[in-house]
Design an enzyme around this catalytic site. Structure first.
Site: not given
Ligand code: BEZ
Ligand code: FE
Length: 277
Positions: A157, A191, A212, A215, A217
């Site tokens: 990010y 990531y 993860r 995605h 957000h």
């Molecule tokens: C996220 O940005 O999706 C995220 C990153 C770390 C922990 C939970 C969510």
């Molecule tokens: Fe995220």
């Protein structure tokens, strides 16, 4: 209150809460004491293990600053954040499901016109995201705000990456007179959550990966409606079944479809918002 034993120590501590003037705090602390004592009893915690636990929690606190919240990350990887999310955001049919907010949201992303590109020069597969913001019975919501953020193709990010502008891959859009929104971006990538702190250590100790699934957000909000913090996940991502923070819901998985002419991908998704009671 002397000569307390394994058998009566928990009740003695709970009884001490009789003087707690705040009934909700009393309820929460009673539960925490009972569950903490039960865990110590169940595993017969050794002193060495207790010290290890204290060291871990100390390091977790020491890793926190105004940009990094290691306790929230710990809550995320232990599923506590998603359990709270489930309890606090029970959604009716037609309302978009929520998922974990995560630590990388920053306020103040620029308000951008319909159709803007949030990726700038960031390399990646060009993608057009569009759809509507609607009520639970499908009527358009005009002027809803969609606050959007995602990683660059390096999995970072903008707030984690000194090589990106602060608001790269971030923007705020408004739904138009038909409830429609459109923006351009790049396809997000899967990531890892940050692993350079105690949460990384505990993931490794558990034999778990930190990834993860890819995605985008969103926080979608409109006056008179319950806002929703959610993601759109990329169908086919290898981590959909093993998200490190347990955030995936079928209703949030979307296709990144090739557009017939022009080499980009498209995603379509309608966000449903529930009226405030
Ligand atoms: C996220 O940005 O999706 C995220 C990153 C770390 C922990 C939970 C969510
Ligand atoms: Fe995220």
């Amino acid at each position: 209150m002397r000569n307390l034993t394994e058998a009566n120590l928990t009740d003695a501590v709970v009884a001490k809460l009789a003087t707690c003037p705040n009934p909700r705090l009393k309820q929460i602390l009673t539960s925490i004491v009972r569950h903490a004592h039960a865990a110590v009893r169940e595993v017969e915690l050794t002193e060495a293990e207790w010290i290890e636990g204290i060291k871990f929690l100390t390091a977790t606190g020491q890793k926190c600053d105004d940009k990094r919240q290691e306790f929230i990350l710990l809550s995320d990887v232990l599923g506590v954040s998603m359990l709270m999310d489930a309890i606090n955001h029970r959604k009716p049919t037609g309302a978009t499901e929520s998922t974990v907010l995560g630590p990388f949201y920053i306020e103040g992303a620029p308000d951008l016109p319909h159709g803007s590109d949030i990726a700038g020069k960031t390399p990646g597969e060009p993608t057009i995201v569009s759809g509507r913001v609607v009520t639970t019975d499908g009527k358009p919501i005009v002027g809803a705000v969609l606050d959007v953020w995602q990683t660059a193709s390096n999995g970072l990010y903008s707030s984690q990456d000194p090589n990106q502008d602060l608001y790269n891959l971030r923007g705020r859009f408004r739904s138009d007179a038909d409830g429609r929104y459109t923006f351009r971006t790049i396809k997000p990538v899967s990531y890892p959550v940050p692993t350079d702190g105690p949460v990384g250590d505990i993931l490794r100790a558990m034999g778990r990966h930190p990834y993860r699934p890819a995605h985008i957000h969103f926080i979608v909000s409109a006056p008179g409606y319950e806002g929703v913090a959610t993601h759109l996940f990329a169908e086919g991502d290898p981590y959909l079944e093993s998200d490190a923070v347990f955030g995936v819901k079928d209703s949030l998985v979307v296709k990144f479809k090739p557009v017939a002419a022009g080499g980009s991908l498209e995603v379509q998704y309608d966000f449903g918002l529930k009226k405030v009671a």
